[in-house]
Structures are given as C-alpha cells and as structure tokens.
Design a protein around this motif. Structure first.
Motif, PDB file in Angstrom:
ATOM      1  N   LYS A 269      34.898  38.157  34.981  1.00 45.49           N
ATOM      2  CA  LYS A 269      33.983  37.308  35.761  1.00 45.49           C
ATOM      3  C   LYS A 269      34.119  35.846  35.356  1.00 45.49           C
ATOM      4  O   LYS A 269      34.147  34.959  36.204  1.00 45.49           O
ATOM      5  N   ARG A 270      34.204  35.601  34.069  1.00 46.09           N
ATOM      6  CA  ARG A 270      34.309  34.223  33.580  1.00 46.09           C
ATOM      7  C   ARG A 270      35.581  33.560  34.099  1.00 46.09           C
ATOM      8  O   ARG A 270      35.606  32.371  34.389  1.00 46.09           O
ATOM      9  N   ARG A 271      36.642  34.334  34.232  1.00 43.88           N
ATOM     10  CA  ARG A 271      37.923  33.786  34.710  1.00 43.88           C
ATOM     11  C   ARG A 271      38.038  33.806  36.228  1.00 43.88           C
ATOM     12  O   ARG A 271      39.055  33.403  36.785  1.00 43.88           O
ATOM     13  N   GLY A 272      37.019  34.327  36.893  1.00 44.75           N
ATOM     14  CA  GLY A 272      37.041  34.358  38.349  1.00 44.75           C
ATOM     15  C   GLY A 272      37.966  35.408  38.933  1.00 44.75           C
ATOM     16  O   GLY A 272      38.418  35.280  40.069  1.00 44.75           O
ATOM     17  N   LEU A 273      38.242  36.451  38.162  1.00 44.94           N
ATOM     18  CA  LEU A 273      39.132  37.515  38.626  1.00 44.94           C
ATOM     19  C   LEU A 273      38.357  38.526  39.463  1.00 44.94           C
ATOM     20  O   LEU A 273      37.188  38.802  39.193  1.00 44.94           O
ATOM     21  N   SER A 274      39.012  39.093  40.451  1.00 44.75           N
ATOM     22  CA  SER A 274      38.401  40.195  41.185  1.00 44.75           C
ATOM     23  C   SER A 274      38.936  41.491  40.572  1.00 44.75           C
ATOM     24  O   SER A 274      40.112  41.582  40.216  1.00 44.75           O
ATOM     25  N   PHE A 275      38.057  42.463  40.431  1.00 43.14           N
ATOM     26  CA  PHE A 275      38.460  43.736  39.844  1.00 43.14           C
ATOM     27  C   PHE A 275      37.566  44.838  40.387  1.00 43.14           C
ATOM     28  O   PHE A 275      36.465  44.586  40.870  1.00 43.14           O
ATOM     29  N   ASP A 276      38.069  46.042  40.297  1.00 48.80           N
ATOM     30  CA  ASP A 276      37.309  47.216  40.715  1.00 48.80           C
ATOM     31  C   ASP A 276      36.514  47.683  39.491  1.00 48.80           C
ATOM     32  O   ASP A 276      37.107  48.186  38.534  1.00 48.80           O
ATOM     33  N   PRO A 277      35.188  47.523  39.483  1.00 49.79           N
ATOM     34  CA  PRO A 277      34.401  47.895  38.307  1.00 49.79           C
ATOM     35  C   PRO A 277      34.568  49.366  37.906  1.00 49.79           C
ATOM     36  O   PRO A 277      34.611  49.687  36.723  1.00 49.79           O
ATOM     37  N   GLU A 278      34.684  50.250  38.896  1.00 53.36           N
ATOM     38  CA  GLU A 278      34.834  51.669  38.586  1.00 53.36           C
ATOM     39  C   GLU A 278      36.167  51.944  37.892  1.00 53.36           C
ATOM     40  O   GLU A 278      36.221  52.693  36.911  1.00 53.36           O
ATOM     41  N   LEU A 279      37.235  51.327  38.361  1.00 54.51           N
ATOM     42  CA  LEU A 279      38.544  51.509  37.739  1.00 54.51           C
ATOM     43  C   LEU A 279      38.567  50.905  36.338  1.00 54.51           C
ATOM     44  O   LEU A 279      39.093  51.514  35.392  1.00 54.51           O
TER      45      LEU A 279
END
Length: 78
Positions: free
Chosen positions: A51-61
């Motif tokens: 989040k701090r780096r502004g990355l998008s990610f799948d929280p479940e994965l």
C-alpha cells in the motif's frame, strides 16, 4: 470471523473469503502458534509495504502466500 466486523490493523484487513478462512484453520492446526503469528505478521507487513508503494495486489493471494511460506519448517511438511 464471519458475522462481524473484521479487525483492521493500520488499514489492512485479513481476507475473510472461504479460502482465507480455510487457510487460517489449516495453518492454526498445522503450525506452532509462533509460526502462525509470524505468518500473520508477514501478511500484514507485506500488505502495508504494498500500500505504501502504491502497488495493486490480490489480498487473498498475498494472504495465502504469507501463511504458507514457512510450512516446510514443520516436521510433518518438511
């Protein structure tokens, strides 16, 4: 953790999907409390860093990867 509000730590919530709940149960039943808590913190720190780096990610994965990353330290899975 269904049926209520999930705890949020610094804006990060543990996923509450069926898969995430099954992972939590499996890891709690398989790893020591020390490793379970460590894996939980790995998820939280990784989500915060993303989040701090502004990355998008799948929280479940991300949760699945974090929770299983040290399972090989358990004699039954080494």
């Amino acid at each position: 953790m269904t049926g209520g509000t999930l705890p949020t730590i610094s804006g990060v919530t543990i996923p509450d999907s069926k898969l995430a709940r099954e992972i939590t149960t499996f890891i709690r039943d398989t790893e020591t409390p020390l490793l379970f808590n460590h894996s939980s913190r790995v998820y939280l720190f990784a989500a915060l860093a993303g989040k701090r780096r502004g990355l998008s990610f799948d929280p479940e994965l991300l949760y699945a990867g974090a929770m299983f990353h040290d399972i090989g330290l358990m004699p039954s899975h080494s």
